[in-house]
Design an enzyme around this catalytic site. Structure first.
Site, PDB file in Angstrom:
ATOM      1  N   GLN A  69      31.714  58.063  42.427  1.00 13.93           N
ATOM      2  CA  GLN A  69      30.713  58.706  41.641  1.00 13.93           C
ATOM      3  C   GLN A  69      29.941  59.793  42.349  1.00 13.93           C
ATOM      4  OE1 GLN A  69      30.670  58.139  38.241  1.00 13.93           O
ATOM      5  NE2 GLN A  69      29.235  60.037  38.188  1.00 13.93           N
ATOM      6  N   LYS A  95      31.723  53.768  31.161  1.00 13.85           N
ATOM      7  CA  LYS A  95      33.134  53.665  31.686  1.00 13.85           C
ATOM      8  C   LYS A  95      33.965  52.288  31.767  1.00 13.85           C
ATOM      9  CE  LYS A  95      32.929  57.831  34.916  1.00 13.85           C
ATOM     10  NZ  LYS A  95      32.627  58.187  36.564  1.00 13.85           N
ATOM     11  N   ASP A 137      39.830  61.356  39.403  1.00  9.57           N
ATOM     12  CA  ASP A 137      39.062  62.638  38.905  1.00  9.57           C
ATOM     13  C   ASP A 137      39.991  63.782  39.389  1.00  9.57           C
ATOM     14  OD1 ASP A 137      36.773  62.085  38.130  1.00  9.57           O
ATOM     15  OD2 ASP A 137      35.499  61.558  40.111  1.00  9.57           O
TER      16      ASP A 137
END
Ligand code: NAD
Length: 281
Positions: A94, A50, A117
């Site tokens: 995460q 990422k 997200d």
């Protein structure tokens, strides 16, 4: 029939180029903060990828690596600090988190305007309502693959295999929003193969290597394989038996090189959009 292969690597690369061109026109660099708790090796690799993709697209990605011993209260305090920091545009916590930390408590602490997200209940609700929202990156990436491959969605019968909050449910909402007739199938669905055979568009997000077989696919259907499964021999496999299904499908995504690259590209796009929306306020 041999299916057209939907090449996620190429489609994601052009999306990343488009994002880089948009960020180059800004007077600021969007900032994404990835919060990583503990030492999950898969998470660490994903977070590193990422970071690289973000830098190439003109997005400043910072990783906050916290020890496995971090408590829920500590993590929420960190998230609240990022919420209050005007320099931060996107926050990604995460998953998975340590067993004593509730995912829902942490996700609900994220400012919905920075929730890149798309997991905060406010964004989930907006997505279900068909309102503009930060939508989860993987299903968003699937919609872009369908668009790039010029697959008609309006009026099509779509079957989503899997009902997770991360993929299956938001996938169904996005397809419904694009006027598909949507069925969500899952581990308790009877006659799974027959349900799948009804699909013009089949999206598999199950986490079972090669569950979907040739005779589950209607001739000419579009098959999108979200699954990423590590086989005992170390190779990656999707949820779809690719070679045999490609003989029947009209279009199909490979694993790797299908949905996976789109997820990161869509995370970058969500970060850019979160930055633009918040900084315009
Ligand atoms: P999950 O485990 O949260 O959900 C799996 C879903 O599949 C559940 O809803 C369950 O009901 C259903 N299911 C399980 N076994 C089944 C069976 N035998 N028959 C029918 N349905 C069954 O998983 P997830 O987070 O949604 O991820 C699914 C897969 O997608 C995994 O392989 C994951 O690694 C992959 N994934 C890929 C990306 C990407 O970027 N490509 C992103 C997220 C997840």
């Amino acid at each position: 029939m041999t299916a057209k292969i939907i090449d996620g690597r190429t489609i994601a690369a052009s999306l990343r180029d488009e994002i880089a061109a948009r960020t180059a026109r800004l007077s600021y660099r969007p900032v994404l903060v990835v919060v990583l708790v503990g030492q999950n090796p898969a998470s660490s690799i994903y977070v590193r990828n990422k970071g690289r993709a973000a830098a190439a697209a003109g997005i400043d990605s910072r990783t906050l690596a916290l020890p496995e011993s971090t408590t829920e209260a500590e993590l929420i305090a960190i998230v609240e600090g990022l919420n209050a920091d005007p320099a931060v545009d996107g926050i990604l916590v995460q998953l998975p988190l340590p067993p004593d930390v509730r995912n829902s408590a942490v996700i609900e602490a994220i400012d919905p305007a920075k929730d890149v997200d798309g997991f905060h209940p406010l964004n989930v609700g907006r997505l279900v309502d068909g309102l503009p929202s930060l939508a989860p990156c993987t299903p968003r990436g699937v919609m872009k693959l369908l668009d790039a491959a010029a697959i008609p969605i309006s009026g099509a019968r779509a079957v989503v295999l899997g009902r997770s909050a991360i993929v299956g449910k938001p996938m169904a909402s996005l397809l419904l929003g694009a006027d598909a007739t949507v069925t969500i199938a899952h581990s308790r669905t009877r006659n799974l193969d027959a349900e799948c055979r009804r699909a013009d568009i089949l999206v598999a997000a199950v986490g079972r290597p090669e569950l979907v077989r040739r005779d589950w696919i209607a001739p000419g259907a579009t098959v999108i394989d979200v699954g990423i499964n590590r086989l005992p021999n170390g190779q990656l496999a999707g949820d779809v038996a690719f070679a045999e299904c490609a003989e029947v499908a009209g279009a199909i995504t490979p694993v790797p090189g299908g949905v996976g690259p789109m997820t990161i590209a869509c995370l970058l796009e969500n970060t850019l959009e979160a930055a633009a929306a918040r900084r315009a306020r």
